[in-house]
Design an enzyme around this catalytic site. Structure first.
Site, PDB file in Angstrom:
ATOM      1  CG  HIS A 138      45.869  30.490  21.852  1.00 61.38           C
ATOM      2  ND1 HIS A 138      47.011  30.206  21.151  1.00 61.38           N
ATOM      3  CD2 HIS A 138      46.031  31.752  22.306  1.00 61.38           C
ATOM      4  CE1 HIS A 138      47.829  31.248  21.175  1.00 61.38           C
ATOM      5  NE2 HIS A 138      47.259  32.194  21.867  1.00 61.38           N
ATOM      6  CG  HIS A 139      40.404  27.488  26.869  1.00 58.01           C
ATOM      7  ND1 HIS A 139      41.166  28.435  27.533  1.00 58.01           N
ATOM      8  CD2 HIS A 139      39.196  27.495  27.464  1.00 58.01           C
ATOM      9  CE1 HIS A 139      40.437  28.988  28.492  1.00 58.01           C
ATOM     10  NE2 HIS A 139      39.238  28.432  28.477  1.00 58.01           N
ATOM     11  CE  LYS A 171      48.657  40.861  34.301  1.00 58.62           C
ATOM     12  NZ  LYS A 171      47.324  40.796  34.804  1.00 58.62           N
ATOM     13  CE  LYS A 181      39.881  42.451  28.067  1.00 63.25           C
ATOM     14  NZ  LYS A 181      41.090  43.289  28.229  1.00 63.25           N
TER      15      LYS A 181
HETATM   16  N1  GLU Z   1      44.987  43.638  34.708  1.00 60.40           N
HETATM   17  C1  GLU Z   1      43.727  43.228  35.227  1.00 60.40           C
HETATM   18  C2  GLU Z   1      43.817  41.850  35.827  1.00 60.40           C
HETATM   19  O1  GLU Z   1      44.871  41.406  36.220  1.00 60.40           O
HETATM   20  C3  GLU Z   1      42.588  43.393  34.225  1.00 60.40           C
HETATM   21  C4  GLU Z   1      42.705  42.643  32.962  1.00 60.40           C
HETATM   22  C5  GLU Z   1      41.654  42.987  31.916  1.00 60.40           C
HETATM   23  O2  GLU Z   1      40.775  43.793  32.203  1.00 60.40           O
HETATM   24  O3  GLU Z   1      41.747  42.443  30.813  1.00 60.40           O
HETATM   25  O4  GLU Z   1      42.837  41.179  36.018  1.00 60.40           O
END
Ligand code: GLU
Length: 471
Positions: free
Chosen positions: A64-65, A106, A70
């Site tokens: 969370h820095h 993830k 994403k």
């Molecule tokens: N799943 C992709 C990765 O491992 C893309 C992640 C994304 O676009 O947020 O980089």
């Protein structure tokens, strides 16, 4: 997928190599390594035939820095919590390397998507999203999912639609998911982005004469012999762009077999063959081998593992012929295999840099969704008017008229696709040379991966110090 040990441990082992030289206090390094939030959930699912199943799923926010976090959503039967943690951690380091202002995350749904029909997949994906909403694990400023192995634009459309249904009127709602179809707020160039980024990475690596000579290769991508493992979205586009730039795809390795041709394969033609026959096998003119593992060990200059993790292990590493390994997948090389490659001076272009094109263009998509305007919309005509003025001045100075074709080339305002590709190229080129320079400055790190980790750790450590979270 983790047949060769713990994915999270592997990532942390690589992290530790990046800390050689001890520039940051151990406590701070532990703060960076830890997974901040791990959400595991199970939900009931009623199949079309009335049977009930329990579906296990995760969302891991590693760091969370920087917010939002994403990362993609993996849909696969063999995924487990350790793997999701490892992949989330890789996202944190990846974003730092290419200066994409997110923490890593993830997600995963533990099913084999091939065992479900379209309607079932839609209901599972929507329920997964619903569970994320309930626990505040999704949102434009919180955590932004994207495609990963087993998911794509279709799943992202279901996810964003579910999010919007729960947030009526949210002006930033489209920015809750990236990798969407264009009609659903997606971005031109996102689909090809990871593969295109891999091509830029390889072009830059092959462009450094001194490095190529050290490997016994001629500089430049033209004529290089490539093996691509995995003809999914990432492998296919990487193969396509490298092929267009003059590289020879001498073998393609898939789950059900290998095709090889010394003069090179055309990836687009192979994709058509696979659509028509259900497999790459028996592609006209190519040699087909039954055993996928053997395909990785064929004669070549560059190997691009672009499917899943742990495909290069202590077992097969000594037999790999490639002088360059370009990691399209996340975590394809185990630490043991890497020791072998380091000893042989194989150039490994690490995942946390090489496949960062996907998240880079996801970042552009998120920016577009927040601003509600297509890149290039405001300035395209203005640029064209400027360029036309320049052409007119040139014509009156030289007294010659340009051909219609030359005029078309010169008078072209940048559209969304041009701007996205240019931003991606800039990102990949700058990061490659920064990573190479970091290694040149600290050769004791041993390889580019350790240098990439060092770059990431330095940036994240500084961010923590600025945040005042530590000490
Ligand atoms: N799943 C992709 C990765 O491992 C893309 C992640 C994304 O676009 O947020 O980089």
């Amino acid at each position: 997928m983790g047949q060769a040990g713990s994915m999270f441990d592997h990532v942390n082992a690589y992290f530790d190599r990046g800390t050689v030289g001890g520039r940051w206090p151990a406590g701070l390094l532990d703060v960076i390594k830890a997974c901040n939030s791990v959400y595991r959930f199970a939900f009931p699912f009623k199949r079309r035939d009335g049977r009930f199943e329990t579906i296990t799923a995760w969302r891991v926010e590693h760091s969370h820095h920087k917010m939002p976090t994403k990362g993609g959503v993996r849909v696969a039967p063999f995924v487990d919590e350790d793997e999701v943690k490892g992949l989330a951690a890789l996202m944190t380091y990846k974003c730092a390397i290419v200066d994409v202002p997110y923490g890593g995350a993830k997600g995963a749904i533990q099913i084999d998507p091939r065992g479900y029909d379209l309607d079932e997949l839609e209901r599972i994906t929507r329920r997964y999203t619903h569970e994320l909403i309930k626990k505040n694990f999704i949102g434009p400023g919180i955590d932004v999912p994207a495609p990963d192995y087993g998911s794509g634009e279709r799943e992202m459309a279901w996810m964003v639609d579910t999010y919007l249904a729960h947030h009526p009127g949210a002006l930033d709602g489209l920015a809750s998911v990236t990798g969407k179809p264009i009609a659903e707020g997606g971005l031109r160039g996102r689909r090809e982005a990871t593969g295109r980024g891999l091509y830029f990475a390889l072009r830059e690596a092959c462009g450094v004469t001194e490095d190529m000579q050290a490997l016994g290769l001629t500089p430049g991508l033209d004529g290089k012999r490539l093996i691509v493992q995995g003809l999914g979205n990432v492998g296919y586009h990487a193969a396509l762009f490298c092929h267009e730039a003059g590289a020879r795809i001498v073998a393609i390795v898939e789950q059900d077999g290998v095709i090889a041709h010394p003069d090179g394969l055309d990836p687009a033609a192979v994709a058509v063959h696979r659509r028509e026959h259900g497999s790459i096998r028996d592609f006209p003119g190519a040699t087909t081998l039954a055993e996928p593992a053997a395909g990785l060990e064929l004669e070549c200059d560059v190997l691009i593992p672009a499917a899943v993790e742990n495909v290069l292990t202590a077992d097969n590493a000594p037999r790999i012929k490639a002088r360059v390994i370009l990691e399209g997948a996340n975590g394809p090389t185990t630490p043991d295999a890497e020791t072998v490659f380091r000893a042989r001076r194989t150039l490994v272009i690490p995942d946390i840099y090489a496949n960062a094109g996907g998240v880079t263009v996801s970042y552009f998509e998120w920016l577009k969704n927040l601003s509600h305007v297509r890149f290039g919309r405001l300035e395209k005509r203005l640029e064209e008017a400027d360029e036309a003025r320049f052409v007119r001045a040139l014509e009156s100075l030289t007294g010659q008229r340009l051909s219609d074709e030359d005029r078309r080339q010169l008078v072209h305002g940048a559209d969304e696709q041009d701007i996205v590709n240019s931003g991606l190229e800039e990102t990949m080129v700058v990061a490659y040379h920064a990573m190479r320079e970091a290694y040149r400055q600290a050769p004791e790190l041993g390889d580019l991966r350790a240098a990439a980790f060092r770059m990431a750790i330095d940036k994240i450590a500084r961010a923590y110090l600025e945040l005042g979270v530590y000490p």
